[in-house]
Each structure stands twice: as structure tokens, then as C-alpha cells.
Scaffold this motif. Structure first.
Motif, mmCIF file in Angstrom:
data_model
loop_
_atom_site.group_PDB
_atom_site.id
_atom_site.type_symbol
_atom_site.label_atom_id
_atom_site.label_comp_id
_atom_site.label_asym_id
_atom_site.label_seq_id
_atom_site.Cartn_x
_atom_site.Cartn_y
_atom_site.Cartn_z
ATOM 1 N N LYS A 178 -7.806 1.597 5.329
ATOM 2 C CA LYS A 178 -8.130 0.201 4.995
ATOM 3 C C LYS A 178 -9.258 0.142 3.967
ATOM 4 O O LYS A 178 -9.198 -0.613 2.990
ATOM 5 C CB LYS A 178 -8.525 -0.555 6.261
ATOM 6 N N GLU A 179 -10.275 0.969 4.164
ATOM 7 C CA GLU A 179 -11.400 0.991 3.224
ATOM 8 C C GLU A 179 -10.953 1.447 1.835
ATOM 9 O O GLU A 179 -11.388 0.890 0.817
ATOM 10 C CB GLU A 179 -12.495 1.919 3.755
ATOM 11 N N LEU A 180 -10.084 2.445 1.790
ATOM 12 C CA LEU A 180 -9.588 2.947 0.501
ATOM 13 C C LEU A 180 -8.728 1.909 -0.206
ATOM 14 O O LEU A 180 -8.778 1.778 -1.437
ATOM 15 C CB LEU A 180 -8.797 4.233 0.706
ATOM 16 N N LEU A 181 -7.928 1.171 0.567
ATOM 17 C CA LEU A 181 -7.111 0.106 -0.023
ATOM 18 C C LEU A 181 -7.990 -0.978 -0.625
ATOM 19 O O LEU A 181 -7.760 -1.425 -1.759
ATOM 20 C CB LEU A 181 -6.193 -0.499 1.039
ATOM 21 N N GLU A 182 -8.999 -1.393 0.112
ATOM 22 C CA GLU A 182 -9.889 -2.457 -0.372
ATOM 23 C C GLU A 182 -10.681 -1.983 -1.584
ATOM 24 O O GLU A 182 -10.861 -2.736 -2.549
ATOM 25 C CB GLU A 182 -10.826 -2.885 0.759
ATOM 26 N N GLU A 183 -11.158 -0.745 -1.532
ATOM 27 C CA GLU A 183 -11.894 -0.181 -2.665
ATOM 28 C C GLU A 183 -10.996 -0.081 -3.894
ATOM 29 O O GLU A 183 -11.383 -0.485 -5.007
ATOM 30 C CB GLU A 183 -12.416 1.200 -2.299
ATOM 31 N N GLY A 184 -9.778 0.444 -3.702
ATOM 32 C CA GLY A 184 -8.849 0.604 -4.820
ATOM 33 C C GLY A 184 -8.499 -0.721 -5.458
ATOM 34 O O GLY A 184 -8.438 -0.827 -6.693
ATOM 35 N N TYR A 185 -8.271 -1.750 -4.629
ATOM 36 C CA TYR A 185 -7.912 -3.058 -5.198
ATOM 37 C C TYR A 185 -9.088 -3.662 -5.960
ATOM 38 O O TYR A 185 -8.912 -4.198 -7.063
ATOM 39 C CB TYR A 185 -7.451 -4.014 -4.107
ATOM 40 N N ALA A 186 -10.294 -3.564 -5.379
ATOM 41 C CA ALA A 186 -11.479 -4.113 -6.057
ATOM 42 C C ALA A 186 -11.672 -3.441 -7.413
ATOM 43 O O ALA A 186 -11.970 -4.103 -8.412
ATOM 44 C CB ALA A 186 -12.712 -3.926 -5.180
ATOM 45 N N ARG A 187 -11.478 -2.131 -7.459
ATOM 46 C CA ARG A 187 -11.618 -1.424 -8.735
ATOM 47 C C ARG A 187 -10.517 -1.819 -9.717
ATOM 48 O O ARG A 187 -10.755 -1.910 -10.925
ATOM 49 C CB ARG A 187 -11.575 0.088 -8.498
ATOM 50 N N SER A 188 -9.321 -2.065 -9.197
ATOM 51 C CA SER A 188 -8.190 -2.375 -10.078
ATOM 52 C C SER A 188 -8.371 -3.699 -10.813
ATOM 53 O O SER A 188 -7.671 -3.960 -11.793
ATOM 54 C CB SER A 188 -6.883 -2.417 -9.273
ATOM 55 N N LEU A 189 -9.298 -4.517 -10.369
ATOM 56 C CA LEU A 189 -9.545 -5.795 -11.040
ATOM 57 C C LEU A 189 -10.338 -5.610 -12.337
ATOM 58 O O LEU A 189 -10.476 -6.551 -13.118
ATOM 59 C CB LEU A 189 -10.295 -6.744 -10.105
ATOM 60 N N LYS A 190 -10.875 -4.414 -12.548
ATOM 61 C CA LYS A 190 -11.650 -4.118 -13.757
ATOM 62 C C LYS A 190 -11.026 -2.944 -14.513
ATOM 63 O O LYS A 190 -10.341 -2.103 -13.936
ATOM 64 C CB LYS A 190 -13.098 -3.765 -13.392
ATOM 65 N N GLU A 191 -11.274 -2.908 -15.812
ATOM 66 C CA GLU A 191 -10.881 -1.778 -16.648
ATOM 67 C C GLU A 191 -12.137 -1.194 -17.275
ATOM 68 O O GLU A 191 -12.987 -1.936 -17.785
ATOM 69 C CB GLU A 191 -9.910 -2.228 -17.747
ATOM 70 N N ILE A 192 -12.247 0.116 -17.216
ATOM 71 C CA ILE A 192 -13.435 0.806 -17.718
ATOM 72 C C ILE A 192 -13.069 1.621 -18.950
ATOM 73 O O ILE A 192 -12.014 2.264 -18.987
ATOM 74 C CB ILE A 192 -14.007 1.732 -16.624
ATOM 75 N N ARG A 193 -13.944 1.579 -19.922
ATOM 76 C CA ARG A 193 -13.797 2.485 -21.067
ATOM 77 C C ARG A 193 -14.881 3.543 -20.947
ATOM 78 O O ARG A 193 -16.060 3.217 -20.770
ATOM 79 C CB ARG A 193 -13.925 1.758 -22.396
ATOM 80 N N ALA A 194 -14.464 4.799 -21.031
ATOM 81 C CA ALA A 194 -15.427 5.885 -20.838
ATOM 82 C C ALA A 194 -15.091 7.070 -21.720
ATOM 83 O O ALA A 194 -13.957 7.255 -22.148
ATOM 84 C CB ALA A 194 -15.442 6.313 -19.374
ATOM 85 N N SER A 195 -16.133 7.866 -21.976
ATOM 86 C CA SER A 195 -15.985 9.158 -22.646
ATOM 87 C C SER A 195 -16.451 10.235 -21.673
ATOM 88 O O SER A 195 -17.216 9.950 -20.744
ATOM 89 C CB SER A 195 -16.821 9.203 -23.918
ATOM 90 N N HIS A 196 -16.005 11.464 -21.884
ATOM 91 C CA HIS A 196 -16.463 12.524 -20.975
ATOM 92 C C HIS A 196 -16.615 13.847 -21.717
ATOM 93 O O HIS A 196 -16.053 14.067 -22.790
ATOM 94 C CB HIS A 196 -15.502 12.666 -19.790
ATOM 95 N N ILE A 197 -17.416 14.700 -21.100
ATOM 96 C CA ILE A 197 -17.544 16.098 -21.509
ATOM 97 C C ILE A 197 -17.079 16.922 -20.321
ATOM 98 O O ILE A 197 -17.534 16.711 -19.196
ATOM 99 C CB ILE A 197 -19.003 16.451 -21.858
#
Length: 655
Positions: free
Chosen positions: A110-129
Motif C-alpha cells: 500500500k505504501e509503495l502504491l501511494e508513493e508511486g502514484y504521488a511521484r507519477s504526478l510529477k516529471e523530473i529532468r535529471a543528469s547523472h554520472i
């Protein structure tokens, strides 16, 4: 209704649905097998609103049904139907499916579902090394890479350009071209640990070193925006030349502009896509692509244009990506799904990505606490000595004498596992890649997994003892399958194959299967009186229904309808105001319609032949067989009803 569903429904009707312990008494026995008041009362109350037939609410009648049901289950067991391999496989399959709801940690899910949905409402732009590192690298190698990534973070925090550091040091092959830029992404698009770090890092900030199965990462978040949802588009594409060819590139540009001009002149986008688009995967469909969201395509330019289109059928100007020239048409914009809409898809994704480890680890932790484990340390040390370096070459073999390992190795609850079982497990895991080193660590690693597997297996096998509701549902399904097999064997097949019995039953009950008076007719109807008169005239001339329709239904207008066949008296297809006599009727008005009827034959009321009512006779014969069968079962099995207890049950329910 499907017969198997019927039987399972009946089984549900007579299953235990309340699981708290309550006072109960023996209501009746079948060959000394007791059936209790609490089950009867709970089932009766649960199904009271589902029963439409008032007679079935009568407790005496309901008890008859209940006893009859239990008699059938006893008969099925007596015949050994529970030993049928097909039955056992289906029951096993159902249990496997049902147990999935119990072999997980629902709170963590349940916690993972709620976390995943909350994150899915945003889009992140990122760079990585990225500095690559094997998942099972030695501690000293891990430390060395960790120190390198820390040094790069210090340099980035001190003001060095992150993009330049990524281009120079990142071991992600694409970094040489994109300087580590990953574009926009949302939940479930990256490995979980990477995703979590990205969502927990502020815009402009650089994360702490993040370990994934690929190695160590530094993540710099450059932007966050609301999720734009998904989009469906069509496109026309002219691919870039495979080699440097300025003339071909210029020709593509000219051609794409000519195609765009054709669209502006009103030519169909779909037809032009089929004719000119070089994207063969979509051209045959008028250029339509599969629905996509941000970060799902490898071209940011293509996504930018797609999401810039606002209204369905809006068409972009020609634009170029790294793949070629495009013209795009918006088909549909899909808003972000609600939690309930997205839940099933998220559950599927969670089961496939690293999040599932959290659920598994949580359950394993609970099982280790639930079932304290006692390990034979002397035997464990002996097993460690038996495993050699050959394990890393997949050449290790079991000790020649395994009897010395057959004593108890681990025990918990009622489970006892010997050392040989663990040795065989080690042998089965030998060919896996990335084995931990040294041998002691390897055996510890596999022991931990072995123990978790044993705990999970024991827990699974004992779900019926752990959860009364699970046991009840399994009992319900078990009885439902048995009842289906029994009914098929004793009733349904017999009713279809017992030709003599079916004929005798039909003959004995012929008074139930009667035809009313029947009319072999052609009925012409129209809303227009003059058309009906024309139809009457044509029928008088002997014209057939199809000829009359062809003559009067002209210029795409349906002026008449014609119906023909043999209809029983009172059938809705027959006009109510016509007195049916052989021959042609006059034009008769009934409501808004004018009718003309040609009666070819009148058949008097009488009994139906078996072939004319076979379906109904089979159903009635099945019911007859079942009623007599239940009566026979009462003779075969000894049923003893405790009438005093039943009277108490009546009083309890009536309150």
C-alpha cells in the motif's frame, strides 16, 4: 448460466463466511460427520437478501437444501472424485492464485502504491554520472569506486560543471554525447533506488552517491514539472539519409514541405501517411503511433512537439529530429490517471521492479520473527567445510557420503529440515553468476535465501491454519469443484445420453409440453395506408414478400416490413385485431401501423414432439433426476437432524 459457475455459486451459498469463534451445536450429521448451527445461521443470514423465491426463506425448506448439498459432497468424496488429477490441478491452481494475497506484505504494498502514484504526478529532468560496479563486487573494489564518486561530488559541489564532469568521467556510454542528461522521466521509468534519489533531490542540487545494480551514481536534478499525461499522435516521417548526403537531405526537406502543402490544401493526413511515410511500423495505420508519455521516446524534440499540440486533429508544421523530418497530427490527449485507474498497472510494475524486493524483505523479516529458527551450528560449520573453491567454476559436487549431513539442520515451528536439503540447495544454485566471495560469505548468502524460502514454503502450506477466512474460501472452492464433477457425472451427462429415459419422461409429462394454436403466416406492415393497400394488391396477385419489398421500398426509403414464419397464438409478431383465417386478410389498422396478413396454414393446439421441446425436457429431466437422486442419497447415507437444536436456531434467526 455456466454449470461450473452454478456449482461454485451453490458452494458459496453454503460456505463459512464468518470467522470469529461463536457457540455452536451439531445441527445434523451425515454418517456421523457433524454440521454445525453457526455455519447454517451465518449462511442463511448472508444469503437472505439474495434469495428471490420467498419459499427459500422458509427455514425448514432451507434446511432441506442445506442437507441435500452436504449429502452431495459426501457422495462425491465417497466416489473418490477428490482424487481426480484434473480436479486436484484446478484446485492447486486456484490455491496458488488465492495465496498471492497472503504471501505479501499488504502494508508495504500500500505504501509503495501511494508513493508511486504521488511521484507519477510529477516529471523530473535529471543528469547523472555513473561509475560502474558489479553487484557482488569485493568490499575493497566497492570502497574504491565509492571514493571515486565522492571525489567527483566534491568537485561538482565546489563549482565544476556537472555536464563536463559527466562527459569526462561517466561510464554511461551515452554521456559522451548528452553530457549525462537523461531528459524528463516519471515514476517506474528508472530503477527504484535511482528514482528515489532523484525525487528526493531538490532542483539544482546534487544527490549523495546512489548505489544501483549498475554501480554508483551522482544525480543532478535540473527541473520538475507536472506530469503532462499521455498523448496519441500520428506522424508522417521521411528518414534522414544513412550516410552524409546533402542532396538527399535537401530533397527530404523539399518533399516534407510539399506533403505539408497538400495537407493544407485539404488532402487526408492518413492517406498521405500511407503513401509517403517511411516509418513502416505506422504508415499502414495512417501514421498512428502507440500512446506514450514523457521520457518514453528517444527523441525529446518529437515529444516536445507532440505535447505542444492542443486540439485533436491539430497538425504541426514540418520539424526535424535526429531520425528525420516529421509532420505530426494530434489524435488524443490522455490526462493523468486517477489512483484507482492507475492502481492495477502500478501493482504489475511493482511486482516486476526493485520495489518488489521491499515487499519480499518485509515479509521475510516478519516470518523470521514469527517462526524463531534454531540452527545446528556444528552441522553448519561442517557444511561450510564441504563447499570448496570449485563452486566458482560450477564444478563442485556433493560430498560422497551425505548421510553424515542428514541430521536436523534447522527447526522452526513444526518444520524440521536436514543438512542434506541445504546441500542440495547449494548444488542447485551453483551455476548462478556473481557468486559472493569468499566461500564462507557464499554459504552465508545462500543460507539466508534458503531459510527465507523454507519459511515462505511453510507459511504458504499452513495458510489454512493461519487464516480461517482462507481456509473457508478454499473449502468453498473445493466443494464447488466436487459438486460440479458430481453433477456432471450423475445428472447432466445422464440427462443428455439417456435417450430412453428422456423419451419416457417426455411421454409421462406430455401435458406440460403443449403447442398453442399456431399460424403459418406472412405479415406485411406499414405506417402508410396507401402503401399497405398496394402491398395487399400485390399479395392478391401472388407476389412473394421479397418481391413486394423490392417494389415498395424504393429510393432508400423503407415503406414496408415483412415477417414470415409459424407463430403461436398471442405472439408479439401477430397483429391483435385480426381474426386469423386461411387466406388473405383485409388491410387492418392497429396503433400506428397498417397490417396485411396472408395465412397459409392454421395448426391446432396439441402436444409438442420431443425434438420440438428437447431443451426444456432435458432441463426438467435433470431436475427430476436430481430430486430422486437426493432422495436416494438419504437412503444411502444416514442423516440425523437434531430437531431440538433446529428449533433453537429458528428462534435465534427470528429474533
Amino acid at each position: 448460466m455456466n454449470k461450473k459457475h452454478f456449482c461454485l455459486g451453490i458452494s458459496i451459498l453454503f460456505s463459512v463466511f464468518a470467522f470469529a469463534q461463536s457457540p455452536k451445536k451439531v445441527l445434523f450429521t451425515v454418517d456421523e460427520n457433524p454440521y454445525y448451527t453457526d455455519e447454517f445461521v451465518r449462511v442463511y443470514n448472508k444469503n437472505l437478501d439474495l434469495v428471490k423465491d420467498e419459499s427459500q426463506k422458509d427455514l425448514d425448506y432451507y434446511l432441506e437444501l442445506f442437507v441435500g448439498y452436504k449429502l452431495k459432497i459426501n457422495k462425491a468424496n465417497k466416489l473418490g472424485l477428490q482424487n481426480n488429477s484434473k480436479y486436484q490441478n484446478e484446485l492447486k491452481s486456484y490455491r496458488t492464485q488465492l495465496s498471492k494475497n497472503y504471501l505479501t506484505d499488504s502494508k508495504v504494498t500500500k505504501e509503495l502504491l501511494e508513493e508511486g502514484y504521488a511521484r507519477s504526478l510529477k516529471e523530473i529532468r535529471a543528469s547523472h554520472i555513473l561509475l560502474t560496479l558489479d553487484e557482488n563486487a569485493k568490499p575493497e573494489d566497492t570502497l574504491a569506486v565509492y571514493k571515486q564518486i565522492l571525489e567527483l561530488k566534491k568537485r561538482a559541489d565546489s563549482g565544476e560543471e556537472f555536464a563536463a564532469l559527466a562527459q569526462q568521467y561517466s561510464q554511461d556510454p551515452s554521456a559522451k554525447e548528452n553530457q549525462g542528461d537523461l531528459g524528463y522521466f516519471s515514476a517506474f521509468r528508472m530503477v527504484y533506488s535511482f528514482e528515489s534519489a532523484a525525487y528526493q533531490t531538490k532542483v539544482g542540487a546534487i544527490s549523495k552517491p546512489v548505489r544501483t545494480r549498475f554501480g554508483y551514481h551522482l544525480i543532478k536534478v535540473t527541473d520538475v514539472r507536472d506530469n503532462r499525461g499521455d498523448v496519441t499522435v500520428a506522424h508522417i516521417m521521411l528518414m534522414n539519409p544513412t550516410e552524409e548526403n546533402p542532396e538527399a537531405a535537401e530533397k527530404n526537406k523539399t518533399t516534407i514541405n510539399e506533403i505539408y502543402a497538400k495537407i493544407q490544401q485539404g488532402e487526408e493526413f492518413e492517406a498521405l501517411a500511407k503513401q509517403f511515410s517511411q516509418d513502416k511500423s505506422s504508415s499502414g495505420k495512417g501514421g498512428v503511433l502507440n500512446r506514450f508519455g514523457s521520457g518514453q521516446l528517444s527523441s525529446e524534440e518529437f515529444e516536445t512537439v507532440a505535447f505542444s499540440l492542443q486540439k485533436p486533429n491539430e497538425i504541426s508544421k514540418p520539424f526535424q529530429t535526429q531520425f528525420g523530418w516529421h509532420i505530426m497530427k494530434l489524435i488524443e490527449k490522455h490526462p493523468v490517471k486517477t489512483f484507482e485507474e492507475a492502481k492495477a498497472d502500478m501493482e504489475s510494475k511493482i511486482s516486476r521492479d526493485e520495489r518488489s524486493r521491499k515487499i519480499t524483505e518485509s515479509l521475510n523479516e516478519k516470518l523470521r520473527a514469527k517462526y524463531p529458527v534454531k540452527r545446528n551450528e556444528a552441522l553448519y560449520a561442517k557444511i561450510k567445510k564441504a563447499v570448496t573453491e570449485k563452486y566458482y567454476e560450477s564444478a563442485w559436487e556433493l560430498p560422497t557420503d551425505t548421510k553424515t549431513f542428514e541430521s536436523e539442520f534447522i527447526t522452526f515451528s513444526k518444520a524440521k529440515i536436514n543438512g542434506t536439503q541445504f546441500l542440495n540447495y547449494l548444488l542447485s544454485q551453483q551455476k548462478n553468476s556473481n557468486q559472493p566471495k569468499p566461500i564462507a560469505a557464499l554459504v552465508d548468502f545462500h543460507y539466508s535465501n534458503f531459510l527465507d524460502a523454507q519459511l515462505n514454503q511453510f507459511y504458504n502450506e499452513n495458510l489454512e491454519n493461519e487464516f480461517p477466512e482462507f481456509a473457508a474460501v478454499m473449502e468453498e472452492y473445493r466443494d464447488g469443484l466436487l459438486l460440479f464433477d458430481l453433477m456432471e457425472k450423475e445428472i447432466w451427462e445422464k440427462s443428455k445420453t439417456d435417450t430412453l429415459g428422456l423419451e419416457a419422461f417426455h411421454k409421462a409429462n406430455s401435458g406440460k409440453y403443449l403447442w398453442k394454436k399456431r399460424y403459418d403466416v406472412v405479415v406485411i406492415s406499414s405506417t402508410k395506408a396507401d402503401i399497405a393497400k398496394k402491398a395487399h394488391k400485390l399479395m392478391k396477385q401472388g407476389k412473394k414478400a421479397d418481391e413486394i419489398k423490392a417494389a415498395l421500398n424504393t429510393d432508400g426509403v423503407i415503406n414496408i416490413m415483412a415477417t414470415s414464419g409459424v407463430f403461436e397464438e398471442g405472439n408479439e409478431a401477430l397483429p391483435k385485431t385480426i381474426a386469423f383465417q386461411k387466406g388473405l386478410s383485409e388491410v387492418t389498422k392497429e396503433g400506428n401501423y397498417y397490417y396485411v396478413v396472408q395465412t397459409n396454414e392454421i395448426k391446432e393446439a396439441g402436444p409438442k414432439l420431443l425434438e420440438e421441446c428437447k431443451g426444456r425436457v432435458i432441463n426438467d429431466y435433470q431436475q427430476y433426476l436430481e430430486e430422486n437422486w437426493v432422495a436416494n442419497l438419504k437412503q444411502e447415507f444416514k442423516v440425523a437432524i437434531n430437531k431440538e437444536v433446529f428449533e433453537e436456531v429458528k428462534s435465534q434467526i427470528k429474533k
